[in-house]
Design an enzyme around this catalytic site. Structure first.
Site, PDB file in Angstrom:
ATOM      1  N   GLU A 209      -2.991   9.006   7.947  1.00 30.40           N
ATOM      2  CA  GLU A 209      -1.531   8.851   8.035  1.00 30.40           C
ATOM      3  C   GLU A 209      -0.958   9.618   9.235  1.00 30.40           C
ATOM      4  O   GLU A 209       0.084   9.267   9.754  1.00 30.40           O
ATOM      5  CB  GLU A 209      -0.854   9.330   6.742  1.00 30.40           C
ATOM      6  CG  GLU A 209      -1.024   8.387   5.565  1.00 30.40           C
ATOM      7  CD  GLU A 209      -0.220   7.089   5.668  1.00 30.40           C
ATOM      8  OE1 GLU A 209       0.862   7.081   6.285  1.00 30.40           O
ATOM      9  OE2 GLU A 209      -0.701   6.073   5.133  1.00 30.40           O
TER      10      GLU A 209
ATOM     11  N   ASP B 294       0.871  -1.185   0.000  1.00 33.97           N
ATOM     12  CA  ASP B 294       0.000   0.000   0.000  1.00 33.97           C
ATOM     13  C   ASP B 294       0.905   1.231   0.000  1.00 33.97           C
ATOM     14  O   ASP B 294       2.101   1.148   0.300  1.00 33.97           O
ATOM     15  CB  ASP B 294      -0.906   0.017   1.238  1.00 33.97           C
ATOM     16  CG  ASP B 294      -1.823   1.251   1.270  1.00 33.97           C
ATOM     17  OD1 ASP B 294      -2.485   1.510   0.252  1.00 33.97           O
ATOM     18  OD2 ASP B 294      -1.856   1.967   2.283  1.00 33.97           O
ATOM     19  N   SER B 295       0.296   2.378  -0.283  1.00 32.59           N
ATOM     20  CA  SER B 295       1.066   3.623  -0.263  1.00 32.59           C
ATOM     21  C   SER B 295       1.441   4.024   1.163  1.00 32.59           C
ATOM     22  O   SER B 295       2.270   4.899   1.348  1.00 32.59           O
ATOM     23  CB  SER B 295       0.227   4.737  -0.890  1.00 32.59           C
ATOM     24  OG  SER B 295      -0.944   4.925  -0.113  1.00 32.59           O
TER      25      SER B 295
ATOM     26  N   CYS C  21     -10.975   3.107  -0.721  1.00 30.27           N
ATOM     27  CA  CYS C  21      -9.590   3.420  -0.370  1.00 30.27           C
ATOM     28  C   CYS C  21      -9.334   2.664   0.924  1.00 30.27           C
ATOM     29  O   CYS C  21     -10.150   2.728   1.847  1.00 30.27           O
ATOM     30  CB  CYS C  21      -9.404   4.920  -0.155  1.00 30.27           C
ATOM     31  SG  CYS C  21      -7.794   5.342   0.549  1.00 30.27           S
ATOM     32  N   THR C  22      -8.216   1.944   0.975  1.00 29.79           N
ATOM     33  CA  THR C  22      -7.995   1.075   2.140  1.00 29.79           C
ATOM     34  C   THR C  22      -7.703   1.865   3.414  1.00 29.79           C
ATOM     35  O   THR C  22      -7.691   1.293   4.498  1.00 29.79           O
ATOM     36  CB  THR C  22      -6.875   0.065   1.856  1.00 29.79           C
ATOM     37  OG1 THR C  22      -5.724   0.776   1.372  1.00 29.79           O
ATOM     38  CG2 THR C  22      -7.310  -0.963   0.844  1.00 29.79           C
ATOM     39  N   HIS C  23      -7.456   3.169   3.286  1.00 32.89           N
ATOM     40  CA  HIS C  23      -7.304   3.990   4.491  1.00 32.89           C
ATOM     41  C   HIS C  23      -8.661   4.271   5.168  1.00 32.89           C
ATOM     42  O   HIS C  23      -8.709   4.565   6.354  1.00 32.89           O
ATOM     43  CB  HIS C  23      -6.674   5.347   4.151  1.00 32.89           C
ATOM     44  CG  HIS C  23      -5.192   5.321   3.927  1.00 32.89           C
ATOM     45  ND1 HIS C  23      -4.611   4.752   2.828  1.00 32.89           N
ATOM     46  CD2 HIS C  23      -4.172   5.804   4.685  1.00 32.89           C
ATOM     47  CE1 HIS C  23      -3.293   4.904   2.900  1.00 32.89           C
ATOM     48  NE2 HIS C  23      -3.007   5.538   4.025  1.00 32.89           N
TER      49      HIS C  23
ATOM     50  N   GLY D 253      -2.731   9.042  -4.181  1.00 34.45           N
ATOM     51  CA  GLY D 253      -3.969   9.526  -4.813  1.00 34.45           C
ATOM     52  C   GLY D 253      -3.808  10.681  -5.785  1.00 34.45           C
ATOM     53  O   GLY D 253      -4.341  10.636  -6.889  1.00 34.45           O
TER      54      GLY D 253
ATOM     55  N   CYS E 201      -4.248  -1.482  -2.071  1.00 32.94           N
ATOM     56  CA  CYS E 201      -4.361  -0.052  -2.328  1.00 32.94           C
ATOM     57  C   CYS E 201      -5.226   0.096  -3.572  1.00 32.94           C
ATOM     58  O   CYS E 201      -4.910  -0.481  -4.626  1.00 32.94           O
ATOM     59  CB  CYS E 201      -2.963   0.513  -2.580  1.00 32.94           C
ATOM     60  SG  CYS E 201      -2.940   2.226  -3.105  1.00 32.94           S
TER      61      CYS E 201
END
Ligand code: DGL
Length: 275
Positions: free
Chosen positions: A155, A13-14, A187-189, A46, A76
């Site tokens: 984040e 993932d990012s 979005c996985t966040h 993104g 991601c």
């Protein structure tokens, strides 16, 4: 394809978003060894051009291939949208993205065929969800919305704060009158913001966590390729790598995954400068 059942499943993932997928993997697949790489130093992906996201995704993939992973999960959405097909074609291990599992779950959940999709600018611009939903069920109404302020909140470990509450409420406001009964967290966040999102959308809207759906697909593929770990294998070590600060990464893993003795290492990728 000859794969060793004891090798790990790789997740990329990012940043920390893919941990929402890992959390589900730890629950659904406790016998499997996991290796996670978050490119935190270059997060968010993104707003980046698609070619750059493809390049970064390859750099992460190549790092994990050196660890002999038996399966790759692109945890991601932004990377899945632009790089999945290419990577799938070139690798001789199974590669799973997060968009199709989320699409399938949303189509199963909706009763009124009105589905919302929220994601990064890159994911929404790619129209990957819209195309996948319409491809399977052409009569579906899809309402898409980019939420560029969400990832920085996660984040920076701010996902429970009052600022987060305000940002989520203001951002999702345009979706309120769209009569959606299902919303894909594309979005996985975003599952880290789930309680705030649910609160704004109302309890009648079903939230689809594409990461959790993805793990069910991973589980199925482990069986299909006969590469699941044996039930008597005791997995004790999962490795976590980040290109950013291990301290911030640990703060988030502690809160989100609650694993003891977590092993987090900082690494450099591709063209990253050394200190
Ligand atoms: N977690 C990511 C996704 O699912 C990307 C967030 C970002 O780097 O912008 O899209």
């Amino acid at each position: 394809m000859r794969l060793n059942n004891h090798e790990a499943i790789g997740f990329i993932d990012s940043g920390v978003g893919g941990l929402t997928v890992v959390k589900e993997a730890l629950r659904q697949l406790p016998n499997e060894r996991l290796i996670y790489l978050g490119d935190t130093a270059r997060c968010p992906y993104g707003p980046r051009p698609a070619e750059q996201v493809v390049q970064f995704t390859w750099e992460m993939t190549n790092f994990l291939l050196e660890k002999n992973i038996k399966m790759l999960v692109i945890a991601c959405n932004t990377a899945t949208a632009v790089a999945l097909e290419e990577i799938k074609e070139k690798l001789d291990i199974p590669v799973v993205g997060v968009i199709l599992p989320g699409t399938r779950a949303a189509l199963k959940a909706t009763q009124n065929n009105r589905i919302g999709v929220i994601g990064t600018v890159g994911t929404i611009k790619s129209e990957a969800y819209k195309n996948a939903l319409k491809g399977k069920a052409p009569k579906t109404t899809v309402v898409s919305l980019a939420c560029p302020k969400f990832v920085p909140l996660v984040e920076s470990n701010e996902f429970g704060s009052s600022v987060a509450k305000k940002v989520v409420s203001e951002t999702l406001n345009p979706l309120q009158l769209k009569k959606l009964d299902t919303l894909i967290l594309g979005c996985t966040h975003y599952p880290l913001l789930r309680p705030l999102i649910q609160n704004v959308m109302g309890s009648h809207v079903k939230l689809i966590d594409s990461g959790a759906e993805t793990v069910s697909e991973v589980s199925m593929l482990l069986d299909y390729f006969d590469i699941a770990n044996s039930p008597d294998y005791k997995n004790e070590v999962n490795d976590f790598y980040t290109t950013g600060s291990p301290k911030m990464f640990k703060a988030i893993t502690d809160e989100w995954l609650a694993i003891e003795d977590i092993n987090i290492q900082q690494i450099r990728l591709g063209g990253m400068k050394h200190d």
